[in-house]
Design a protein around this motif. Structure first.
Motif, PDB file in Angstrom:
ATOM      1  N   GLY A   1       8.685   4.936  -0.468  1.00  0.00           N
ATOM      2  CA  GLY A   1       8.740   3.976   0.626  1.00  0.00           C
ATOM      3  C   GLY A   1       8.887   2.544   0.148  1.00  0.00           C
ATOM      4  O   GLY A   1       8.390   1.613   0.793  1.00  0.00           O
ATOM      5  N   LEU A   2       9.545   2.369  -0.981  1.00  0.00           N
ATOM      6  CA  LEU A   2       9.737   1.032  -1.544  1.00  0.00           C
ATOM      7  C   LEU A   2      11.225   0.686  -1.541  1.00  0.00           C
ATOM      8  O   LEU A   2      12.085   1.565  -1.468  1.00  0.00           O
ATOM      9  CB  LEU A   2       9.219   0.985  -2.993  1.00  0.00           C
ATOM     10  N   ASP A   3      11.499  -0.620  -1.625  1.00  0.00           N
ATOM     11  CA  ASP A   3      12.891  -1.048  -1.686  1.00  0.00           C
ATOM     12  C   ASP A   3      13.558  -0.583  -2.983  1.00  0.00           C
ATOM     13  O   ASP A   3      14.770  -0.420  -3.049  1.00  0.00           O
ATOM     14  CB  ASP A   3      12.973  -2.579  -1.590  1.00  0.00           C
TER      15      ASP A   3
ATOM     16  N   TRP B   1      -0.813  -0.838  -2.861  1.00  0.00           N
ATOM     17  CA  TRP B   1      -0.715  -0.571  -4.291  1.00  0.00           C
ATOM     18  C   TRP B   1      -1.719   0.465  -4.799  1.00  0.00           C
ATOM     19  O   TRP B   1      -1.338   1.372  -5.552  1.00  0.00           O
ATOM     20  CB  TRP B   1      -0.848  -1.874  -5.077  1.00  0.00           C
ATOM     21  N   PRO B   2      -3.025   0.397  -4.457  1.00  0.00           N
ATOM     22  CA  PRO B   2      -3.957   1.414  -4.977  1.00  0.00           C
ATOM     23  C   PRO B   2      -3.512   2.841  -4.648  1.00  0.00           C
ATOM     24  O   PRO B   2      -3.629   3.741  -5.483  1.00  0.00           O
ATOM     25  CB  PRO B   2      -5.287   1.050  -4.312  1.00  0.00           C
ATOM     26  N   GLY B   3      -2.997   3.066  -3.438  1.00  0.00           N
ATOM     27  CA  GLY B   3      -2.541   4.411  -3.069  1.00  0.00           C
ATOM     28  C   GLY B   3      -1.330   4.839  -3.873  1.00  0.00           C
ATOM     29  O   GLY B   3      -1.222   5.996  -4.315  1.00  0.00           O
ATOM     30  N   LEU B   4      -0.387   3.919  -4.076  1.00  0.00           N
ATOM     31  CA  LEU B   4       0.799   4.233  -4.885  1.00  0.00           C
ATOM     32  C   LEU B   4       0.412   4.536  -6.327  1.00  0.00           C
ATOM     33  O   LEU B   4       0.932   5.470  -6.947  1.00  0.00           O
ATOM     34  CB  LEU B   4       1.775   3.062  -4.849  1.00  0.00           C
TER      35      LEU B   4
END
Length: 892
Positions: free
Chosen positions: A87-89, A30-33
């Motif tokens: 890169g998420l659903d 999450w922090p990177g996103l």
């Protein structure tokens, strides 16, 4: 941190939809996103000049110097987010909201309602959606990216905002365009008041009224006061919103007593200012057009002579329907009457068990209202017969039941019934000319009144002289000596007993008023006490004093607050002036008209002001009060001047000048001479004859001002000379006189005249450009001066003032080679001219060779003109203050 943009600023709020759920799903990723999201958005915002005001978690607050740049940034941000491989659903979606307004910076950040409005718009958007306010739409409608269009989503109520917001979606090619309904907002096209209590029962009546409205365009709900006509009409209106896509509007007529104001009240409910120009009826017809609209006219018995207005609207607007409430029908062709029945009642001879009593509407209303003041109240086997009989004795009349239920805090139903029964039997044998139900209602109100102590009763009678509502200070001034106790305690007691309603006024100050039925009863009590005339005298004197105090401040820095205060108490001020006229108080009526005229002018009540001054001047023995009569001449001369009626105004000024000379009133004479000069200088293109007449009056006024030592008066004469010279084409001399006047006004802190002198300097800049003798940067200087003047008049909501300044902005756009902007601004000015009755723009246009009618008729710019015509005043001001391309600011 970069310097925050000022002027008209567009505020952007964004955040990630479902961020908490994404945090739980992605864990350490999450922090990177979140950081990648910030990088993408910052790049989009910075590229369009956005200044980051604040960032918290996954949200952004960004300010942009232009609405078009903010829209481009929002579009770029959504495209970047959609193109990113997360890169998420499911994609990471951001919602964005935009609103533009005048920036107010405090302690390094923005404050004010416009910021909250932008935040609320962002909060109701869906992920991937960009919502903008109608103000932003107006600013960018002609400057959208090629792959972006606008989708109108209609009006919506947003959290914590009183006024509905018109929302528009940006439709971006290639991105998601279909979204669910606006999240957490209520779509509206109505001004229906919020209902603070539930509406109980009446399902049969609601269905019958709705059915009747389908076959009759005018339906009148009749019955005595307290039968629930208003609440029934509001419930029908609320359930009929989908049947009237053009809007459903509630018009409360109880504060007015003059049939001539019916059309004005309807116009105000529709958002049209109560102002001069064409008749209010004509403006209503133009505003509604062919739309299907429902008007709810409440308490029509106040203004029965206004029925022809309703008939005219029904004739001229084919799709309109009107639902009125009145104690008697309007007797208009095509009207259908619906007598409002009482609430359903139990049969006292065959009462059901206590648990089943609530099936009857009257009992259910009593229980709910009683529980509102005593939450533990319930109907039991012991008190059920008394509750049922109270409702029956009150004939199922909602107001009477609510008054009774309010007493449950101190009386049991059994004790209440004993008192109520005695009082009703006493009153029902009197006043036989009234309908039976009204006798009962009067008994219920009288019973509630009789339970008051003497202090409360005294205040109750006194409050009847206030129209609409009043603040505590005014109530204390009028009623303080009438009561034997603390007026604040007594007022709280009356509010607690549902005899007085409390609402919020300016700056959160409480306002207090009565339902009209109760107010009528209270006036009878005042009359029985022999105090009504004395109270009305005191009320009228108080509001005359308010008008006098305001008149001394309307040229200074606090004029906005005073204008707002007068607007809030306009119904009381009207009532006071009417009382002076009715009672033959000639001097007071003339004087009050004089001290009110600037308010009527600045807030666009020109026609009403003229009518009220004429009424005062027409009173017998007006000539016996020469000083007050001269003041009234001054008021009507000023009002008709603002209507653009130069010759009419001049005739009134001539009467004033003769009166001032007779009185030996030197200062008043100077004012009249100064005023009459403008009737010459603005009457079409300047000629030697006109300018000579204007200068003769100015020079005589200047001599008198110097004689009496009035420095500001000499400055005004300097400014007046500047206007004459401008009209003659002597721009340099006009500028010199205006600058001299400006220095005097600034030294005197006369904000009103600073605005007008600055406006004339802008005209001089435009005049030089028109004559081809403009120095470099002249148009930039014109914009600077117009901006300063507009800020002054807009801050005070001086509507007639900024109507002229906005026309100056249209002139500037025309001289700057921007016909679309000139067309939009001219359309907005045309609307304001119609709403206010202001007729002074023709002069400037003639001097500078500008004819907005030609723009409106040009097919290339017709759409722009119509877009401007659709703007409200706030959007028009925002459009003018947004820096256009091609007009450089003044050189350093």
């Amino acid at each position: 941190m970069p310097e925050l943009p000022t002027g008209t600023v567009t505020f952007l709020f964004s955040d990630i939809e479902g961020s908490t759920r994404l945090l739980q799903l992605t864990g350490e990723r999450w922090p990177g996103l979140l950081e990648r999201h910030r990088i993408l958005l910052r790049a989009a915002f910075t590229a369009e000049g956005g200044v980051e005001v604040g960032t918290e978690g996954d949200s952004f607050f960004v300010a942009f110097p232009s609405a078009a740049g903010a829209v481009r940034a929002a579009v770029a941000a959504q495209r970047s987010l959609a193109a990113e491989p997360w890169g998420l659903d499911e994609p990471l979606r951001v919602r964005i909201g935009l609103h533009a307004g005048l920036a107010e910076v405090r302690d390094g950040s923005y404050v004010g309602l416009d910021v909250h409005r932008a935040a609320r718009i962002g909060a109701v958007a869906h992920g991937g959606q960009v919502l903008v306010s109608d103000t932003v739409r107006a600013l960018v409608s002609q400057d959208l990216p090629a792959d972006v269009s606008l989708r109108d989503l209609g009006e919506h109520r947003l959290k914590d905002l009183d006024a509905p917001e018109h929302l528009v979606q940006l439709s971006i090619d290639g991105l998601r365009d279909a979204f669910p309904a606006i999240a957490g907002a209520e779509a509206v096209l109505t001004n229906l008041p919020r209902r603070l209590t539930t509406f109980l029962g009446r399902e049969r009546e609601i269905g019958e009224v709705q059915a009747a409205l389908e076959s009759a365009r005018l339906l009148t709900l009749t019955g005595p006061g307290g039968t629930g006509k208003t609440r029934l009409s509001l419930e029908v209106a609320a359930r009929s919103l989908d049947r009237y896509p053009g809007g459903v509007y509630f018009v409360e007529l109880s504060p007015i007593a003059e049939a001539e104001l019916v059309a004005t009240a309807i116009g105000q409910a529709l958002g049209l200012p109560d102002a001069g120009g064409r008749s209010a009826t004509d403006r209503i017809v133009d505003h509604i057009g062919s739309r299907r609209v429902l008007l709810v006219l409440d308490n029509f018995e106040q203004v029965t002579d206004g029925a022809p207005v309703v008939a005219e609207l029904l004739t001229r607007i084919p799709a309109i329907a009107v639902l009125t409430t009145s104690r008697a029908p309007l007797h208009v062709s095509g009207e259908r009457e619906y007598p409002v029945p009482p609430l359903s009642l139990p049969d006292l001879a065959h009462l059901p068990e206590s648990g089943a009593l609530s099936q009857y509407e009257a009992v259910r209303l009593f229980i709910e209202r009683a529980q509102a003041v005593r939450p533990d109240f319930d109907v039991t086997n012991e008190n059920a017969p008394s509750v049922a009989e109270i409702c029956v004795r009150l004939d199922g009349l909602p107001l009477a039941i609510e008054l009774a239920a309010a007493r449950i805090r101190i009386l049991s139903p059994q004790a209440m019934l004993a008192r109520l029964e005695h009082r009703l039997s006493l009153l029902s044998s009197g006043l036989r000319d009234l309908p039976e139900r009204q006798q009962t209602l009067r008994g219920a109100i009288a019973w509630s009144h009789d339970m008051l102590d003497e202090t409360d009763r005294s205040l109750f009678a006194c409050l009847s002289v206030f129209a609409g509502s009043a603040g505590f200070e005014a109530i204390e001034r009028v009623c303080g000596t009438e009561i034997g106790g603390d007026p604040l305690d007594a007022l709280g007691s009356l509010v607690d007993k549902s005899l007085v309603r409390q609402a919020e006024g300016l700056d959160g100050e409480p306002r207090f008023g009565m339902l009209e039925t109760i107010r009528e009863f209270a006036q009878e009590q005042a009359a029985e006490r022999g105090r009504l005339e004395a109270l009305r005298d005191r009320h009228a004197e108080l509001f005359k004093e308010m008008a006098e105090a305001a008149s001394r401040e309307l040229m200074g820095s606090s004029k906005a607050a005073w204008l707002n205060r007068l607007d809030q108490d306009h119904d009381n001020l009207r009532t006071a002036h009417m009382w002076f006229v009715e009672r033959g108080h000639v001097e007071a009526a003339l004087h009050m008209a004089f001290v009110m005229w600037r308010f009527w002018q600045m807030r666009g009540y020109l026609a009403e002001g003229v009518d009220r001054v004429r009424a005062a001047l027409a009173m017998p023995h007006a000539v016996d009060h020469p000083a007050a009569q001269a003041d009234a001449y001054s008021a009507i001369a000023g009002l008709t001047y603002w209507q653009g009626l130069s010759e009419v105004s001049r005739a009134w000024y001539e009467l004033e000048i003769a009166a001032r000379r007779e009185l030996g009133d030197r200062r008043g004479l100077a004012e009249a001479l100064y005023g009459i000069s403008f009737t010459w200088s603005i009457s079409g293109l300047a000629t030697i004859t006109k300018s000579t007449a204007a200068r003769r009056y100015i020079e005589e006024a200047l001599a008198v001002y110097r004689e009496v030592g009035d420095e500001v008066g000499t400055g005004r004469c300097e400014w007046a000379l500047g206007n004459v010279l401008y009209g003659m084409g002597d721009i340099q001399a006009a500028r010199e006189h205006s600058l001299s006047a400006l220095a005097i006004f600034q030294a005197a802190h006369d904000e009103f005249m600073v605005g007008w002198a600055t406006y004339t300097l802008a005209l001089a800049d435009l005049g030089e450009d028109f004559l081809g003798v403009a120095p470099p940067g002249a148009l930039g200087h014109a914009r600077m001066h117009l901006t300063r003047a507009l800020e002054i008049f807009h801050a005070a909501r001086d509507i007639t003032g900024y109507t002229l300044v906005l026309d100056g902005f249209a002139l500037l756009a025309d001289r700057s080679g921007d016909p679309p902007l000139a067309a939009r601004l001219s359309g907005a000015v045309h609307r304001l001219e119609l709403e206010t009755g202001t007729g002074l723009n023709l002069w400037n246009r003639e001097v500078l060779g500008f004819n907005p009618a030609l723009i409106a008729e040009d097919p290339a710019y017709r759409a722009d003109w119509e877009a401007g015509l659709a703007l409200d005043a706030e959007a028009a001001v925002a459009l003018a203050l947004e820096e256009p391309v091609g007009v450089a600011g003044p050189e350093a």
